[in-house]
Each structure stands twice: as C-alpha cells, then as structure tokens.
Design a protein around this motif. Structure first.
Motif, PDB file in Angstrom:
ATOM      1  N   ILE A   1      12.673   0.558   1.939  1.00  0.00           N
ATOM      2  CA  ILE A   1      11.670  -0.121   0.799  1.00  0.00           C
ATOM      3  C   ILE A   1      12.032   0.898  -0.910  1.00  0.00           C
ATOM      4  CG2 ILE A   1       9.374  -0.441   0.290  1.00  0.00           C
ATOM      5  CD1 ILE A   1       8.711  -0.708   3.002  1.00  0.00           C
ATOM      6  N   SER A   2      11.801  -0.259  -1.561  1.00  0.00           N
ATOM      7  CA  SER A   2      12.317   0.781  -3.026  1.00  0.00           C
ATOM      8  C   SER A   2      11.026   0.667  -3.609  1.00  0.00           C
ATOM      9  CB  SER A   2      13.326  -0.377  -3.822  1.00  0.00           C
ATOM     10  OG  SER A   2      14.870  -0.755  -3.510  1.00  0.00           O
ATOM     11  N   ALA A   3      10.213   1.726  -3.151  1.00  0.00           N
ATOM     12  CA  ALA A   3       9.113   2.413  -3.147  1.00  0.00           C
ATOM     13  C   ALA A   3       8.676   3.699  -2.713  1.00  0.00           C
ATOM     14  CB  ALA A   3       7.763   1.379  -2.928  1.00  0.00           C
ATOM     15  N   SER A   4       8.271   4.299  -3.469  1.00  0.00           N
ATOM     16  CA  SER A   4       7.409   6.095  -2.922  1.00  0.00           C
ATOM     17  C   SER A   4       6.838   5.274  -1.725  1.00  0.00           C
ATOM     18  CB  SER A   4       6.184   6.853  -4.270  1.00  0.00           C
ATOM     19  OG  SER A   4       5.575   6.128  -4.110  1.00  0.00           O
ATOM     20  N   ILE A   5       7.072   6.850  -0.618  1.00  0.00           N
ATOM     21  CA  ILE A   5       6.300   7.228  -0.146  1.00  0.00           C
ATOM     22  C   ILE A   5       5.197   7.297   0.241  1.00  0.00           C
ATOM     23  CG2 ILE A   5       6.288   8.974   0.221  1.00  0.00           C
ATOM     24  CD1 ILE A   5       7.279   9.476   3.497  1.00  0.00           C
ATOM     25  N   ASP A   6       4.303   7.302  -0.526  1.00  0.00           N
ATOM     26  CA  ASP A   6       2.985   7.147  -1.046  1.00  0.00           C
ATOM     27  C   ASP A   6       3.229   5.675  -1.164  1.00  0.00           C
ATOM     28  OD1 ASP A   6       2.464   9.976  -0.954  1.00  0.00           O
ATOM     29  OD2 ASP A   6       3.143  10.409  -2.794  1.00  0.00           O
ATOM     30  N   LYS A   7       3.396   4.838  -2.082  1.00  0.00           N
ATOM     31  CA  LYS A   7       3.340   3.263  -1.787  1.00  0.00           C
ATOM     32  C   LYS A   7       3.415   2.167  -1.105  1.00  0.00           C
ATOM     33  CE  LYS A   7       3.666  -0.361  -5.090  1.00  0.00           C
ATOM     34  NZ  LYS A   7       4.635  -0.542  -6.904  1.00  0.00           N
ATOM     35  N   VAL A   8       4.213   3.303   0.095  1.00  0.00           N
ATOM     36  CA  VAL A   8       4.157   2.340   0.813  1.00  0.00           C
ATOM     37  C   VAL A   8       3.333   3.213   2.478  1.00  0.00           C
ATOM     38  CG1 VAL A   8       5.745   2.063   3.173  1.00  0.00           C
ATOM     39  CG2 VAL A   8       6.791   2.406   1.029  1.00  0.00           C
ATOM     40  N   TRP A   9       3.439   3.702   1.917  1.00  0.00           N
ATOM     41  CA  TRP A   9       1.947   4.553   3.485  1.00  0.00           C
ATOM     42  C   TRP A   9      -0.047   3.635   2.733  1.00  0.00           C
ATOM     43  CZ3 TRP A   9       0.984   7.628   7.771  1.00  0.00           C
ATOM     44  CH2 TRP A   9      -0.030   7.912   8.018  1.00  0.00           C
TER      45      TRP A   9
END
Length: 141
Positions: free
Chosen positions: A12-20
């Motif tokens: 996913i092209s997004a930060s780990i915090d955003k996915v979390w």
C-alpha cells in the motif's frame, strides 16, 4: 483436502501509521470493510463487523502490537460468538516497504470449523481479495 490457511500480501502506498489506523479504528474500518464496525482495541476486547446483506460477525481481539501486528478471532456464521468449531484467526502484519507499507493477512483455523470448510475457505479467500483491494484504494485515496 481443505486448506487451513488463507494468505494474501499487498503493498500500500501509504505510511505504516495510516494503514494501522485503517485496520484498527472504527471510523476507517467501516469505509472499506463492511458498513459497520465496533472495536475494543485490546486483547480480549470485543469486535463486530457488519455487512447489511450478510449480518454482523462477532469476534475477540487476540493481539495488538501497534503499528505492526493486529489479530482477532471471528465467528462464522453471522450473529454468533466465537468459540471452538466456529472461529478462525485473522492476523495482520505490517512492515515498512520503502515509502509504503507491506501488509500480510493470514486467516487460519478452517480445518477446525464445523460445517462446510471448503465453502468457508472459498468465501473468505474471495472476501479478502475484494476487501484488501478496497483497503488499498481507501488508504491511497
């Protein structure tokens, strides 16, 4: 022979915090995973996911290790509490991958289900394919 495990890996092209946040916060979950979500984000906490045409699926949080691991037991069929013979374990593992996030989902326990195990594997394999595509689209938007 029925497989006990479903696994899918996506980037996913997004930060780990955003996915979390998308995986663990009610306001985000209901945007990509059904249309209803209740999450008590602690081991042993109750979890409910609802899809209007399919009912509400109840579960119990197994592990919470922000922002790298989240897992829960959930029951099938709808509107039942998880218990031996009707539950599978869903495990999300997140890791940084360049500027994005690698997400692995493993669902296991299908061979311990009472009822049609092959149908459960088929439905959940198709479900995770669809839902994770929706997660990626939601988080990347």
């Amino acid at each position: 022979m029925v497989s006990d495990t479903i696994q899918r890996d996506i980037t996913i092209s997004a930060s780990i915090d955003k996915v979390w946040a998308a995986l663990t916060e009610e306001k985000h979950i209901k945007e990509w995973f059904g249309d209803e979500a209740e999450v008590d984000l602690r081991p042993g906490g109750a979890i409910v996911f609802g899809w209007a045409p399919h009912g509400r699926f109840h579960g119990k949080v197994a592990a919470v290790e922000p922002p790298h691991r989240f897992s829960y037991w959930w029951a099938r069929p709808a509107d039942t509490d998880p218990a031996p013979g009707n539950q599978t374990l869903v495990e999300f593992t997140l890791s940084e991958d360049g500027d994005g996030t690698r997400l692995r989902v493993i669902e296991s326990g299908f061979t311990a289900l009472s009822g049609d195990q092959e149908l459960a594997v088929k439905e959940n394999t198709e479900g995770w394919h669809r839902e994770l595509d929706e997660l990626r689209a939601y988080v990347e938007a």
